[in-house]
Design a protein around this motif. Structure first.
Motif, PDB file in Angstrom:
ATOM      1  N   LEU A 134      -2.462   1.784   9.147  1.00 30.97           N
ATOM      2  CA  LEU A 134      -3.774   1.730   8.520  1.00 30.97           C
ATOM      3  C   LEU A 134      -4.799   2.549   9.294  1.00 30.97           C
ATOM      4  O   LEU A 134      -4.726   2.672  10.516  1.00 30.97           O
ATOM      5  N   CYS A 135      -5.797   3.075   8.576  1.00 31.09           N
ATOM      6  CA  CYS A 135      -6.840   3.905   9.189  1.00 31.09           C
ATOM      7  C   CYS A 135      -8.219   3.415   8.759  1.00 31.09           C
ATOM      8  O   CYS A 135      -8.398   2.992   7.616  1.00 31.09           O
ATOM      9  N   TYR A 136      -9.191   3.497   9.672  1.00 35.14           N
ATOM     10  CA  TYR A 136     -10.585   3.339   9.269  1.00 35.14           C
ATOM     11  C   TYR A 136     -11.024   4.617   8.549  1.00 35.14           C
ATOM     12  O   TYR A 136     -10.520   5.710   8.838  1.00 35.14           O
ATOM     13  N   THR A 137     -11.991   4.483   7.675  1.00 42.27           N
ATOM     14  CA  THR A 137     -12.478   5.641   6.915  1.00 42.27           C
ATOM     15  C   THR A 137     -13.325   6.581   7.761  1.00 42.27           C
ATOM     16  O   THR A 137     -13.566   7.730   7.364  1.00 42.27           O
ATOM     17  N   LEU A 138     -13.761   6.124   8.910  1.00 41.76           N
ATOM     18  CA  LEU A 138     -14.766   6.805   9.720  1.00 41.76           C
ATOM     19  C   LEU A 138     -14.529   8.301   9.901  1.00 41.76           C
ATOM     20  O   LEU A 138     -15.438   9.112   9.724  1.00 41.76           O
ATOM     21  N   THR A 139     -13.302   8.684  10.226  1.00 46.36           N
ATOM     22  CA  THR A 139     -13.037  10.085  10.559  1.00 46.36           C
ATOM     23  C   THR A 139     -12.113  10.776   9.562  1.00 46.36           C
ATOM     24  O   THR A 139     -11.565  11.850   9.850  1.00 46.36           O
ATOM     25  N   PHE A 140     -11.955  10.205   8.371  1.00 50.17           N
ATOM     26  CA  PHE A 140     -11.006  10.757   7.404  1.00 50.17           C
ATOM     27  C   PHE A 140     -11.672  11.009   6.054  1.00 50.17           C
ATOM     28  O   PHE A 140     -11.856  10.086   5.254  1.00 50.17           O
ATOM     29  N   PRO A 141     -12.044  12.260   5.764  1.00 48.54           N
ATOM     30  CA  PRO A 141     -12.698  12.593   4.488  1.00 48.54           C
ATOM     31  C   PRO A 141     -11.891  12.170   3.257  1.00 48.54           C
ATOM     32  O   PRO A 141     -12.465  11.802   2.234  1.00 48.54           O
ATOM     33  N   LEU A 142     -10.557  12.207   3.348  1.00 44.15           N
ATOM     34  CA  LEU A 142      -9.732  11.838   2.193  1.00 44.15           C
ATOM     35  C   LEU A 142      -9.942  10.366   1.836  1.00 44.15           C
ATOM     36  O   LEU A 142     -10.034  10.011   0.657  1.00 44.15           O
ATOM     37  N   LEU A 147       0.827  -1.219   0.000  1.00 47.40           N
ATOM     38  CA  LEU A 147       0.000   0.000   0.000  1.00 47.40           C
ATOM     39  C   LEU A 147       0.858   1.264   0.000  1.00 47.40           C
ATOM     40  O   LEU A 147       1.922   1.316   0.609  1.00 47.40           O
ATOM     41  N   LYS A 148       0.359   2.296  -0.660  1.00 43.28           N
ATOM     42  CA  LYS A 148       1.046   3.577  -0.727  1.00 43.28           C
ATOM     43  C   LYS A 148       0.316   4.615   0.118  1.00 43.28           C
ATOM     44  O   LYS A 148      -0.790   4.374   0.609  1.00 43.28           O
ATOM     45  N   VAL A 149       0.927   5.778   0.261  1.00 41.57           N
ATOM     46  CA  VAL A 149       0.344   6.873   1.050  1.00 41.57           C
ATOM     47  C   VAL A 149      -0.458   7.784   0.124  1.00 41.57           C
ATOM     48  O   VAL A 149       0.053   8.273  -0.887  1.00 41.57           O
ATOM     49  N   LEU A 150      -1.727   7.990   0.483  1.00 45.36           N
ATOM     50  CA  LEU A 150      -2.609   8.880  -0.272  1.00 45.36           C
ATOM     51  C   LEU A 150      -2.367  10.320   0.171  1.00 45.36           C
ATOM     52  O   LEU A 150      -2.486  10.633   1.361  1.00 45.36           O
ATOM     53  N   THR A 180       4.614   7.118  12.270  1.00 45.19           N
ATOM     54  CA  THR A 180       4.711   8.554  12.511  1.00 45.19           C
ATOM     55  C   THR A 180       3.478   9.137  13.184  1.00 45.19           C
ATOM     56  O   THR A 180       3.545  10.208  13.783  1.00 45.19           O
ATOM     57  N   LYS A 181       2.350   8.450  13.059  1.00 43.61           N
ATOM     58  CA  LYS A 181       1.105   8.912  13.669  1.00 43.61           C
ATOM     59  C   LYS A 181       0.317   7.711  14.165  1.00 43.61           C
ATOM     60  O   LYS A 181       0.681   6.562  13.930  1.00 43.61           O
ATOM     61  N   TRP A 182      -0.796   8.011  14.859  1.00 43.46           N
ATOM     62  CA  TRP A 182      -1.722   6.966  15.284  1.00 43.46           C
ATOM     63  C   TRP A 182      -3.097   7.305  14.746  1.00 43.46           C
ATOM     64  O   TRP A 182      -3.514   8.465  14.749  1.00 43.46           O
ATOM     65  N   ALA A 183      -3.797   6.301  14.281  1.00 46.74           N
ATOM     66  CA  ALA A 183      -5.195   6.462  13.895  1.00 46.74           C
ATOM     67  C   ALA A 183      -5.903   5.143  14.122  1.00 46.74           C
ATOM     68  O   ALA A 183      -5.290   4.063  14.041  1.00 46.74           O
ATOM     69  N   TYR A 184      -7.180   5.223  14.415  1.00 45.40           N
ATOM     70  CA  TYR A 184      -7.987   4.019  14.608  1.00 45.40           C
ATOM     71  C   TYR A 184      -8.126   3.331  13.257  1.00 45.40           C
ATOM     72  O   TYR A 184      -8.600   3.942  12.289  1.00 45.40           O
ATOM     73  N   GLY A 185      -7.713   2.057  13.174  1.00 47.22           N
ATOM     74  CA  GLY A 185      -7.685   1.438  11.863  1.00 47.22           C
ATOM     75  C   GLY A 185      -7.834  -0.069  11.867  1.00 47.22           C
ATOM     76  O   GLY A 185      -7.960  -0.706  12.918  1.00 47.22           O
ATOM     77  N   PRO A 186      -7.801  -0.688  10.682  1.00 44.62           N
ATOM     78  CA  PRO A 186      -8.112  -2.103  10.505  1.00 44.62           C
ATOM     79  C   PRO A 186      -6.913  -3.047  10.543  1.00 44.62           C
ATOM     80  O   PRO A 186      -6.981  -4.153  10.004  1.00 44.62           O
ATOM     81  N   SER A 187      -5.813  -2.644  11.172  1.00 41.64           N
ATOM     82  CA  SER A 187      -4.651  -3.532  11.229  1.00 41.64           C
ATOM     83  C   SER A 187      -5.022  -4.895  11.802  1.00 41.64           C
ATOM     84  O   SER A 187      -4.615  -5.941  11.278  1.00 41.64           O
ATOM     85  N   LEU A 188      -5.785  -4.905  12.884  1.00 44.69           N
ATOM     86  CA  LEU A 188      -6.134  -6.178  13.518  1.00 44.69           C
ATOM     87  C   LEU A 188      -7.211  -6.933  12.749  1.00 44.69           C
ATOM     88  O   LEU A 188      -7.337  -8.141  12.886  1.00 44.69           O
ATOM     89  N   ASP A 189      -7.980  -6.240  11.927  1.00 46.56           N
ATOM     90  CA  ASP A 189      -8.878  -6.953  11.015  1.00 46.56           C
ATOM     91  C   ASP A 189      -8.048  -7.802  10.052  1.00 46.56           C
ATOM     92  O   ASP A 189      -8.323  -8.985   9.855  1.00 46.56           O
ATOM     93  N   TRP A 190      -7.025  -7.184   9.460  1.00 50.91           N
ATOM     94  CA  TRP A 190      -6.144  -7.905   8.547  1.00 50.91           C
ATOM     95  C   TRP A 190      -5.387  -9.027   9.250  1.00 50.91           C
ATOM     96  O   TRP A 190      -4.997 -10.032   8.637  1.00 50.91           O
ATOM     97  N   LEU A 231      -2.704   4.189   2.683  1.00 55.29           N
ATOM     98  CA  LEU A 231      -2.345   4.776   3.968  1.00 55.29           C
ATOM     99  C   LEU A 231      -2.566   6.289   3.899  1.00 55.29           C
ATOM    100  O   LEU A 231      -2.674   6.863   2.811  1.00 55.29           O
ATOM    101  N   LEU A 232      -2.627   6.920   5.062  1.00 55.08           N
ATOM    102  CA  LEU A 232      -2.717   8.381   5.098  1.00 55.08           C
ATOM    103  C   LEU A 232      -1.438   9.025   5.623  1.00 55.08           C
ATOM    104  O   LEU A 232      -1.296  10.237   5.564  1.00 55.08           O
ATOM    105  N   PHE A 233      -0.536   8.196   6.151  1.00 52.91           N
ATOM    106  CA  PHE A 233       0.724   8.718   6.667  1.00 52.91           C
ATOM    107  C   PHE A 233       1.744   7.586   6.698  1.00 52.91           C
ATOM    108  O   PHE A 233       1.399   6.411   6.546  1.00 52.91           O
ATOM    109  N   ASP A 234       2.982   7.950   6.880  1.00 48.56           N
ATOM    110  CA  ASP A 234       4.041   6.949   6.951  1.00 48.56           C
ATOM    111  C   ASP A 234       3.892   6.153   8.248  1.00 48.56           C
ATOM    112  O   ASP A 234       3.767   6.739   9.334  1.00 48.56           O
ATOM    113  N   PRO A 235       3.912   4.836   8.159  1.00 53.89           N
ATOM    114  CA  PRO A 235       3.741   4.002   9.352  1.00 53.89           C
ATOM    115  C   PRO A 235       4.724   4.385  10.459  1.00 53.89           C
ATOM    116  O   PRO A 235       5.908   4.629  10.209  1.00 53.89           O
TER     117      PRO A 235
END
Length: 405
Positions: free
Chosen positions: A125-133, A98-101, A166-176, A160-164
């Motif tokens: 990885l991030c959930y889409t819930l709080t990220f308009p992009l 995956l690449k960074v959007l 460097t930030k934290w976001a609620y996401g689907p890592s554990l789903d995968w 991705l929305l950022f380089d792994p």
């Protein structure tokens, strides 16, 4: 706890909640509390026909699945089947690439770049819930913004929305990770769950599974989902904590999908509490002591910890760490949220407390310093319901105060 009993009975009687399960246990034996209130379903119009809520009522625990999946991943690491610090090229190539959007061009097509750090099991990885992009990207894909498909690829294969790291976001890592478990061990996530959590703790398979449709007894005993009003998240409501309690059917009761480690487990509060107790007591049934310690060790960089605190402040209505006050500094381990400060001296969650929660107002915590674990489960939406939060927090604080008596 007499006052808590009274408070919850009154809350059921006056219609603020339909039911709840409360469990708390500590290492000294001072606290060994399990109570259930109200009913597990409002499906029957006749109140006399509504089945009671009990401690072993199966529920869809949503993001409380994450802790169970974290334990399974750490078991894979313990067995030498996976590496937390290694890339995912072999076990999960669909995510490793995956690449960074960064945005969209004038033609409406996504602009992406290579990440500056590799995607790991626990980052990126991030959930889409709080990220308009990401929501815009989902529309570009021609897919629903929120997950509603039966497989991980359609639900979560986006950039991705950022380089792994460097930030934290609620996401689907554990789903995968449910797919990682399968490829690493040769067992399905369900088989691994049964072999490495359910069986060691003496939990019946009818009380913990990814595959509800294969357990008719569990189906017959499960709680239905109750809604206060019509929203899934409190943030969507203009008047949180109001609205008539009502039964609502949902698709996941009727069809099993590919295991989603971040949200797909069905279990009861009583069974979940056995997992919490095993980790708190360090009995070695699930993980070796040195592996278990990773659940309580900060796993974020200082930069990512700052991002975690900022996320909790910005998205208060979505924060999984509720009811911890937003001003308390947080981190994240390989198992959940860590509080880096005492929430209220020794009268409530203390520094190093490990916790997480699930969408239907289900919340757990393990406090090593206090030597206690708790879970409170309403099995009701919307997430972040202020009445559930208020009642659950009262229970939690009362349990901690019992340690001081």
């Amino acid at each position: 706890m007499e006052e808590i009993d009274k408070t919850f009975r009154e809350a059921v009687a006056d219609g603020r909640i339909h039911g709840a399960v409360l469990i708390a246990k500590d290492l000294t034996g001072k606290v060994d509390f399990s109570r259930s209130y109200g009913v597990r379903s409002l499906r029957e119009e006749d109140p006399e026909k509504r089945p009671p809520m009990v401690a072993d009522t199966p529920m869809r625990v949503a993001s409380c699945s994450k802790f169970l999946t974290s334990i399974m991943v750490l078991k894979c690491v313990e067995m030498g089947l996976a590496n937390l610090n290694g890339g995912l090229e072999k076990l999960l190539p669909e995510v490793a690439g995956l690449k960074v959007l960064t945005g969209f061009d004038d033609a409406g097509n996504p602009i992406e770049r290579e990440p500056k750090s590799p995607v790991l099991l626990n980052s990126g990885l991030c959930y889409t819930l709080t990220f308009p992009l990401l929501q815009q990207y989902r529309k570009w894909q021609g897919l629903e913004i929120e997950q509603g498909y039966d497989n991980l690829d359609q639900n979560f294969k986006y950039p991705l929305l950022f380089d792994p790291g460097t930030k934290w976001a609620y996401g689907p890592s554990l789903d995968w990770c449910s797919r990682v478990i399968k490829r690493a061990s040769g067992l399905s996530a369900e088989e691994f769950l049964q072999e490495h959590i359910v069986e060691p703790l003496g939990i019946d398979s009818d009380n913990m599974t990814f595959e509800l449709q294969k357990h008719p007894n569990m189906q017959a005993r499960r709680g239905d989902m109750t809604f206060r009003g019509g929203h899934t998240f409190t943030a969507e409501s203009s008047s949180p904590g109001t609205g008539v309690l009502q039964y609502r059917d949902e698709e996941y009761w009727h069809e099993d999908i590919e295991p989603h480690g971040g949200q797909g487990i069905y279990t009861s509060p009583e069974s979940y509490a056995k997992v919490l107790w095993s980790i708190l007591s360090n009995d070695g049934k699930l993980l070796k002591p040195e592996t278990r310690e990773l659940l309580f060790k900060r796993a974020l960089t200082l930069e990512a910890e700052k991002s975690f605190d900022e996320y909790c402040e910005q998205f208060k209505a979505f924060v999984p760490g509720v009811p911890v006050p937003a001003e308390i500094k947080h981190s994240h381990s390989l198992g959940g949220m860590l509080t880096l400060e005492d929430c209220d001296g020794d009268r409530w969650r203390q520094e190093g407390n490990l916790s997480w929660s699930g969408l239907p107002n289900i919340m757990w915590n393990i406090d090593k310093r206090a030597g206690m674990c708790t879970i409170w489960a309403f099995h009701m939406k919307p997430w972040g319901d202020p009445i559930c939060i208020e009642l659950g927090t009262k229970f939690e604080k009362a349990a901690f105060m019992m340690l001081k008596q």
